[in-house]
Design an enzyme around this catalytic site. Sequence first.
Site, PDB file in Angstrom:
ATOM      1  N   SER A   1      11.359  -1.783   2.107  1.00 11.36           N
ATOM      2  CA  SER A   1      11.982  -1.628   0.776  1.00 11.36           C
ATOM      3  C   SER A   1      12.459  -2.974   0.234  1.00 11.36           C
ATOM      4  O   SER A   1      12.322  -3.269  -0.945  1.00 11.36           O
ATOM      5  CB  SER A   1      13.152  -0.644   0.867  1.00 11.36           C
ATOM      6  OG  SER A   1      13.991  -1.017   1.955  1.00 11.36           O
TER       7      SER A   1
ATOM      8  N   GLU B   1       4.030  -6.543  12.619  1.00  5.34           N
ATOM      9  CA  GLU B   1       4.230  -7.925  12.133  1.00  5.34           C
ATOM     10  C   GLU B   1       3.678  -8.993  13.073  1.00  5.34           C
ATOM     11  O   GLU B   1       3.369 -10.106  12.640  1.00  5.34           O
ATOM     12  CB  GLU B   1       5.714  -8.167  11.862  1.00  5.34           C
ATOM     13  CG  GLU B   1       6.249  -7.398  10.658  1.00  5.34           C
ATOM     14  CD  GLU B   1       6.642  -5.966  10.985  1.00  5.34           C
ATOM     15  OE1 GLU B   1       6.375  -5.500  12.117  1.00  5.34           O
ATOM     16  OE2 GLU B   1       7.206  -5.304  10.093  1.00  5.34           O
TER      17      GLU B   1
END
Length: 534
Positions: A26, A48
């Site tokens: 977000s 990641e």
Amino acid sequence: RRTVLDSTVDILLAHGLTTVFGNPGSNELPFLAGLPKDKFDYVLGLQEGVVVGMADGYAQSTGKAVLVSLHAASGTGNAMGALTNAHYSHSPLVLLAGQQIRGTVGQEVMLSNVDASILPRPLVKYSHEPLAASDVPRAVSQAILEASTHPKGPVYLSVPYDDWAAEALPSDSLLPKRRVNTAGSLSNAQLVDIKAILSRSSSPVVVVGPDVDAARAQQHVAKIAERLGAPVWIAPSAPRCPFPTTHTHYRGLLHPGIESVRSKLEGHDLVLLLGAPAMRYHRWEPGEYLPDGTEVIHLTCDPKEATRAPYGTAWVVELLDALAQLADVIEDRIVHLDPRTIPSSGADGTLTGTKILDVLAAAGEEVPTPSGTRPITYVNECTTLDLLFLDRVPITSPGGYHFPASGGLGFGMPAAVGVSLGRPGATVVAVIGDGSANYGITALYTAAQRQTRTVFVIVNNGSYGALRGFAKRLNALDAPGLDVPGIDFVSIATGYGVPATRVTTVNGFQTAYLDALRAEGPVLVEAVAGNSQA
Ligand SMILES: Cc1ncc(Cn2c(C)c(CCOP(=O)(O)OP(=O)(O)O)sc2=O)c(N)n1
């Protein structure tokens, strides 16, 4: 009314940072939504570590800075393993982490990246969270310039997501055209000094490292070695292939131990160490670093490599310029060296990692296609083959080989996808251990989504083979956790959308490999191999 995001987009475009590797949260959405779709390409990675591994492969294959979008602390934490590799490979990655609303970070609301700039140290050259939204564009400019200035390397910026809508400063218009130029040639005096040391040497040897490949300076090193009549070794723990493995002066890869290196330098009164730290030892082999009386002259692009070395006299230079200068001033000793013999095992019998390398070697480094040939770039993350790959597989072109620069596994599969995206005209062949594959396995998803020309060869020996070797060396044979039997990579690959086959014989692998080279999209070949070093 121009915003901080408008100014940031102008800076990214001016530096060509238009391919963004990321995994969104977000905190990142306002930034990502503000990137013009027709100018930016967002490459999604599912974890990641894979995101940074892909960006690392892309940066190493293009030589350019790359933007990486990470989610707050959790995304940064997942990326740290991959960052250990990017740090040592001097990869110019601009990590941009989304931060919670500026005024709420102090109370540590959900998804706050507390003390954000401390988290990635010491693996980045620059790490910052601007003190005001109005300073974000300048900090973005600094981050890009810092990442791209020798020695290149990853940088980190944390930006609260309410900053993007803040009003831009008029002075932001000065930032997109900012550049930093560095000069790294040798002065005449320095050239005279080095030339005098070289001419005093009766038996020099050249040890060449990854930054020679990053600088595309192979041809100058070859000229230096030929004029000196010197053999050439690749420096230990090689993350790149900095010298043609078919050159008559090439002698192989130095094994990563103090005694292993010293013994190969025996008989040489001068070591010319180029584009590598001194040195990336790995196994503990206590002893003398160098043979008695052997001098080391060390050319590196990285001041820290120069200052932390345990021996030698160093010059901090831009390698392409300095090596070209050196090649031109060295007298030609007219010494001929015979080529080494390339070891090879027969193409029959049990399938082992070594035989897999020999099949790759026999297939060559160019893929025949109806419209010509495609060069192959290898990515190796099969740790029982790391000492054999550069001995057995012909690699002649710059950018032809990659290995995790700090040995952090989970680089191989993502980097192979990143190189495929950075070099669309090449076919990338990734040789990955079955253990290593699991650290970056979700890279298969991006390979399938992007239909990259990537051949994943999984060398499945059912174990953490290299650790078995260490267990023997360290007298820790009964250490637990050294076996990883029972993984079905064909099902995993199919699940992520990559066609896959399993092979158990040398001929079976040869057929599957040649078919895979001709494929348009990604293919995975699971090779069930015995002891890789047999
Ligand atoms: C992120 C991470 N975790 C663990 C290791 C430790 N490690 C591990 C787990 C190795 C075994 C890899 O096994 P493999 O199956 O990928 O390849 P081989 O069987 O050819 O060794 S080699 C090594 O240094 C590492 N280097 N990096």
